[in-house]
Scaffold this active site. Structure first.
Site, PDB file in Angstrom:
ATOM      1  N   HIS A 147      92.676  50.906  33.894  1.00 59.84           N
ATOM      2  CA  HIS A 147      92.611  52.065  34.784  1.00 59.84           C
ATOM      3  C   HIS A 147      91.137  52.430  35.009  1.00 59.84           C
ATOM      4  O   HIS A 147      90.300  52.218  34.129  1.00 59.84           O
ATOM      5  CB  HIS A 147      93.371  53.242  34.154  1.00 59.84           C
ATOM      6  CG  HIS A 147      93.542  54.385  35.110  1.00 59.84           C
ATOM      7  ND1 HIS A 147      92.545  55.302  35.350  1.00 59.84           N
ATOM      8  CD2 HIS A 147      94.579  54.736  35.916  1.00 59.84           C
ATOM      9  CE1 HIS A 147      92.970  56.179  36.249  1.00 59.84           C
ATOM     10  NE2 HIS A 147      94.209  55.859  36.613  1.00 59.84           N
TER      11      HIS A 147
ATOM     12  N   GLU B 201      93.493  51.238  43.312  1.00 54.81           N
ATOM     13  CA  GLU B 201      93.127  52.656  43.406  1.00 54.81           C
ATOM     14  C   GLU B 201      91.622  52.774  43.625  1.00 54.81           C
ATOM     15  O   GLU B 201      90.847  52.492  42.697  1.00 54.81           O
ATOM     16  CB  GLU B 201      93.452  53.389  42.100  1.00 54.81           C
ATOM     17  CG  GLU B 201      94.905  53.458  41.742  1.00 54.81           C
ATOM     18  CD  GLU B 201      95.155  54.517  40.663  1.00 54.81           C
ATOM     19  OE1 GLU B 201      96.013  55.356  40.905  1.00 54.81           O
ATOM     20  OE2 GLU B 201      94.487  54.505  39.614  1.00 54.81           O
TER      21      GLU B 201
HETATM   22  O1  G3P Z   1      96.703  56.713  37.633  1.00 53.67           O
HETATM   23  C1  G3P Z   1      96.875  57.482  38.761  1.00 53.67           C
HETATM   24  C2  G3P Z   1      95.632  57.975  39.291  1.00 53.67           C
HETATM   25  O2  G3P Z   1      94.457  57.473  38.883  1.00 53.67           O
HETATM   26  C3  G3P Z   1      95.649  58.650  40.596  1.00 53.67           C
HETATM   27  O3  G3P Z   1      95.364  59.950  40.269  1.00 53.67           O
HETATM   28  O4  G3P Z   1      95.311  62.321  40.621  1.00 53.67           O
HETATM   29  O5  G3P Z   1      94.603  60.780  42.431  1.00 53.67           O
HETATM   30  O6  G3P Z   1      97.000  60.939  41.832  1.00 53.67           O
HETATM   31  P1  G3P Z   1      95.592  61.051  41.358  1.00 53.67           P
END
Ligand code: G3P
Length: 230
Positions: A93, A141
Site C-alpha cells: 500500500h 491508487e
Molecule cells: O486503501 C485505500 C486507500 O488508500 C484509499 O483511501 O481515503 O482515498 O479512499 P481513500
C-alpha cells in the site's frame, strides 16, 4: 474463492480500531447481506482475530512483514495472519510500501499459505509490473489522491482505462478518493473488479448509508457492464 467488489481499508482510523473496528465490521457484513454485494475489509493486524471470529465477510490484513520465523522482534508474519483468520492481505500500500523483491517473495509465501493477495501500485505501469508477480488482484491508487475529495475516476479516468488494458493476469482494483455511488459505478462499468475505499466510508457520519450507496454503485456498474458487452 470469495467474490467481492468493495474493499474497505480501515487503516488506523480511531473509529475503525479495536471495538470500534468490530462494530464497523458488523455494519459491513449487514450491508453485504442486504445488498448482495461482496464486501471485504482490511483491518489492523491486532484486530484481525476478534473480527474474523465475528463476521463472515473476508477480513484482510493491511500488510505483513516478509521474515522467516525466529529472531524478528516486532514484525507481523504471514503465518500469524493466517492463524488469526485472515482471508488475505493488502501488500505494498502507498502508506506501507515494500521492496519489489519482497513483494515477489511475499506473494509467493501468501499463496503457499492460502492467503488472498491484493498488491497495490501507484500507476498502471507499476500495476502491470506487480501483476507479473502473480497476485490475485492489483489495486492501482495514485498516492496524491488518497484521502482527498477528488476521486481517481474524476481526476483522471484514463488511469482506470490504462490499468484495465495493461494488467492482464490479475483482477484490477481502483482506488483513491472514491466516495460516491457514481464513482463506483463508473469503475465497475469500465472493467474494475473492485474498488478500494477508506475515508469515504470510515470518515462518513453514516457509514451504513454510505456503504449502501457504494454497493448500489456496484450494482449499477455491473448492469452497465453487461449492457456494454452486449
Ligand atoms: O486503501 C485505500 C486507500 O488508500 C484509499 O483511501 O481515503 O482515498 O479512499 P481513500
Amino acid at each position: 474463492m470469495k467474490d467481492f467488489q468493495l474493499i474497505v481499508n480501515f487503516k488506523t482510523y480511531e473509529n475503525a480500531t479495536g471495538t470500534n473496528a468490530l462494530e464497523l465490521a458488523k455494519i459491513h457484513q449487514k450491508v453485504a447481506e442486504e445488498t448482495g454485494v461482496g464486501i471485504a475489509i482490511a483491518v489492523q493486524a491486532v484486530d484481525l482475530r476478534h473480527i474474523a471470529q465475528e463476521v463472515g465477510i473476508p477480513v484482510l490484513a493491511q500488510h505483513f512483514d516478509f521474515v522467516k520465523d525466529g529472531v524478528h522482534t516486532g514484525h507481523v508474519t504471514a503465518q500469524a495472519l493466517k492463524e488469526s483468520g485472515a482471508y488475505g492481505t493488502l501488500l505494498n500500500h502507498a502508506e506501507r510500501k515494500i521492496e519489489l523483491d519482497d513483494i515477489e517473495e511475499s506473494v509467493d509465501l501468501a499463496r503457499q499459505l492460502g492467503l488472498f493477495t491484493i498488491v497495490c501500485a501507484d500507476t498502471p505501469y507499476t500495476g502491470k509490473a506487480v501483476a507479473a508477480l502473480n497476485p490475485h488482484m492489483v489495486a492501482v491508487e495514485p498516492p496524491e489522491l488518497i484521502g482527498g475529495d477528488v476521486s481517481v475516476c474524476s481526476a483522471n479516468p484514463q488511469i482506470l482505462m490504462d490499468a484495465v488494458a495493461m494488467i492482464e493476469n490479475a483482477k484490477v482494483v481502483i482506488g483513491a478518493g472514491i466516495k460516491s455511488k457514481e464513482d463506483v459505478a463508473h469503475a465497475i462499468k469500465h472493467g474494475a473488479s473492485a474498488v478500494l475505499v477508506a475515508s469515504g466510508v470510515i470518515r462518513s457520519m453514516h457509514p451504513e448509508e454510505t456503504l449502501k450507496e457504494l454497493a448500489q454503485g456496484v450494482i449499477e456498474g455491473q448492469k452497465g457492464a453487461v449492457e456494454h458487452t452486449l
